[in-house]
Each structure stands twice: as structure tokens, then as C-alpha cells.
Scaffold this motif. Structure first.
Motif, mmCIF file in Angstrom:
data_model
loop_
_atom_site.group_PDB
_atom_site.id
_atom_site.type_symbol
_atom_site.label_atom_id
_atom_site.label_comp_id
_atom_site.label_asym_id
_atom_site.label_seq_id
_atom_site.Cartn_x
_atom_site.Cartn_y
_atom_site.Cartn_z
ATOM 1 N N ALA A 85 1.044 -1.135 0.300
ATOM 2 C CA ALA A 85 -0.432 0.192 -0.642
ATOM 3 C C ALA A 85 1.030 1.166 0.143
ATOM 4 N N ALA A 86 2.222 1.380 0.783
ATOM 5 C CA ALA A 86 2.608 2.077 0.855
ATOM 6 C C ALA A 86 3.490 2.268 -0.432
ATOM 7 N N ASP A 87 3.628 1.623 -1.240
ATOM 8 C CA ASP A 87 4.551 2.005 -2.619
ATOM 9 C C ASP A 87 3.687 2.381 -3.347
ATOM 10 N N ASP A 88 2.502 1.721 -3.639
ATOM 11 C CA ASP A 88 1.633 2.287 -4.464
ATOM 12 C C ASP A 88 1.057 3.544 -4.400
ATOM 13 N N LEU A 89 0.682 4.035 -3.239
ATOM 14 C CA LEU A 89 0.161 5.279 -2.147
ATOM 15 C C LEU A 89 1.382 6.280 -3.090
ATOM 16 N N LEU A 90 2.673 6.139 -2.722
ATOM 17 C CA LEU A 90 4.008 6.767 -3.254
ATOM 18 C C LEU A 90 4.244 6.754 -4.157
ATOM 19 N N ASN A 91 3.876 6.240 -5.159
ATOM 20 C CA ASN A 91 4.261 6.123 -6.397
ATOM 21 C C ASN A 91 2.405 7.069 -7.033
ATOM 22 N N MET A 92 1.170 7.453 -6.627
ATOM 23 C CA MET A 92 0.554 8.357 -6.437
ATOM 24 C C MET A 92 0.608 10.020 -6.403
#
Length: 228
Positions: free
Chosen positions: A98-105
């Protein structure tokens, strides 16, 4: 009776303190990432889906009333606090994903010159809030499809079925309905669950949580526990 491990509403977050269960049902306030980190690290919240949602929502609470002058500053704060939350329990895979996805966003929003800093913040908050809604919907779908798949087997088309689940898979480990236990709940709703077993790690805390969770979710139906 339904268990609600996570309560969230417009920038306010509370979680059910699982260290106190089953003797006491007490909600604690999560006022930011420091509280979120402690709740995850101290195992007041358990289960990969629940850990990710509580962690990410604690970040939302942290930035909800904060004003940012530049998108770069917001992006840096998001990155630093997401990494901090991941460190609370490095084995919690869902939190890292989730952290990776949100950081990409956040990176994409920061690069888009047509998006203001306030819009970036609002979109980020909305994306995290939707994680909570999506988890409940996904869990409910798992329960329905799982029950249907079991009942469509030739050897169980008539009568009740017996189900063995593994580990902590109920609503305490998610944002609501539960995964494998959600299948049992769906079967019970259709009056087709005869008996269920759960296989848990041999720890007093997991044993008591599994017992409490099954009794509440399945309204006291016959259940047994295997330790390993």
C-alpha cells in the motif's frame, strides 16, 4: 453481531484494541502516524489488511488539517511517513504494498502541473479512504463467491457443510467482514454451515481472538480449534 475493528470518519480514526480482547472491548484514538506506528508495532491491530488500512489512515489523520505550500513538501512528508509506518512491522506485506502504491500516486500527482497542492492532498486522502471501502466490498465478495463455490460441489449440494479455516481470517484482521471466515459467515447466512474449525498458531492471544471472533460472527455455532 458484527465486529468493527476500524472506525473512521472524516479525518478521525479509532481502532479496537485487540490486546484487550476478549475481556474488554475498547476503542483507542489514532491521532497520527505516531499512534498508528505504535498500534501496529504493539499488535493492537492484527492481520495484514487491517494493518495496511490503519497505517495509511493514520497518515490521512496526520495531514488532514495540515496546509502545504508546495507539492514537493507534501510528497516528501508522505514518503517519509509511509516509510516510517512500514518499519512498524516489516513483515506486514500489505502495508508495504500500500505504501508503494500511494507513494507512486503522490509522485505522479506532484509531477502533474495541472494539479494544485490542495487538489493533490484531497486526491491522496480520497484514495486512502477508498481503501477502507474497497476492503469491505472485497471481503463480502470473497464470502459470497467462496460460499457459492463450496455449495456448487457435487458432494455438498444437499445438507450442511463443514469448513476448516487457517489463522486469523475474520473481521478483526480486516476492515470488516473477514476473508476465510467471511465464507463461513456467508454459509451461515444461507443456513448451510454445519460446523467450522480454525487452525491457529499456538499462542494464547491468537487462540482467544479466534475463539472470540468466531463466536461473535457466527452467533455461537459449533466450532473447534486446532493448534500447531
Amino acid at each position: 453481531m458484527a465486529l468493527q475493528a476500524i472506525k473512521y470518519d472524516t479525518g478521525k480514526l479509532e481502532i479496537l484494541d485487540q490486546l484487550l480482547l476478549p475481556k474488554e472491548s475498547k476503542y483507542i484514538s489514532i491521532k497520527g502516524v505516531e499512534d498508528g506506528w505504535r498500534a501496529i508495532h504493539n499488535m493492537q491491530v492484527r492481520g495484514a489488511p487491517a494493518i495496511a488500512i490503519v497505517g495509511c489512515l493514520s497518515l490521512v489523520v496526520d495531514i488532514y488539517n495540515e496546509e502545504f505550500e508546495k507539492k514537493k513538501v507534501l510528497r516528501q512528508e508522505v514518503e517519509g511517513k509511509l516509510n516510517y509506518l512500514v518499519s512498524a512491522r516489516p513483515t506486514a506485506v500489505n502495508m508495504k504494498l500500500a505504501a508503494d502504491d500511494l507513494l507512486n500516486m503522490a509522485n505522479d500527482l506532484a509531477k502533474d502541473e495541472n494539479i494544485s497542492v490542495s487538489e493533490m492532498k484531497n486526491r491522496f486522502i480520497k484514495a486512502v479512504e477508498e481503501m477502507l471501502e474497497k476492503d469491505v466490498a472485497d471481503n463480502s465478495a470473497i464470502g459470497q463467491h467462496g460460499a457459492t463455490a463450496i455449495l456448487n460441489q457435487d458432494n455438498v449440494r444437499n445438507g450442511n457443510v463443514r469448513v476448516l479455516t487457517h489463522c486469523n481470517t475474520g473481521s478483526l484482521a480486516t476492515s470488516g467482514y473477514g476473508t476465510a471466515l467471511g465464507v463461513c459467515r456467508s454459509l451461515a447466512f444461507h443456513k448451510r454451515l454445519g460446523r467450522s474449525w480454525t487452525m491457529v498458531r499456538i499462542t494464547a492471544v491468537i487462540n482467544s481472538l479466534a475463539n472470540f471472533q468466531l463466536k461473535i460472527s457466527l452467533n455461537g455455532m459449533k466450532m473447534d480449534f486446532f493448534n500447531h
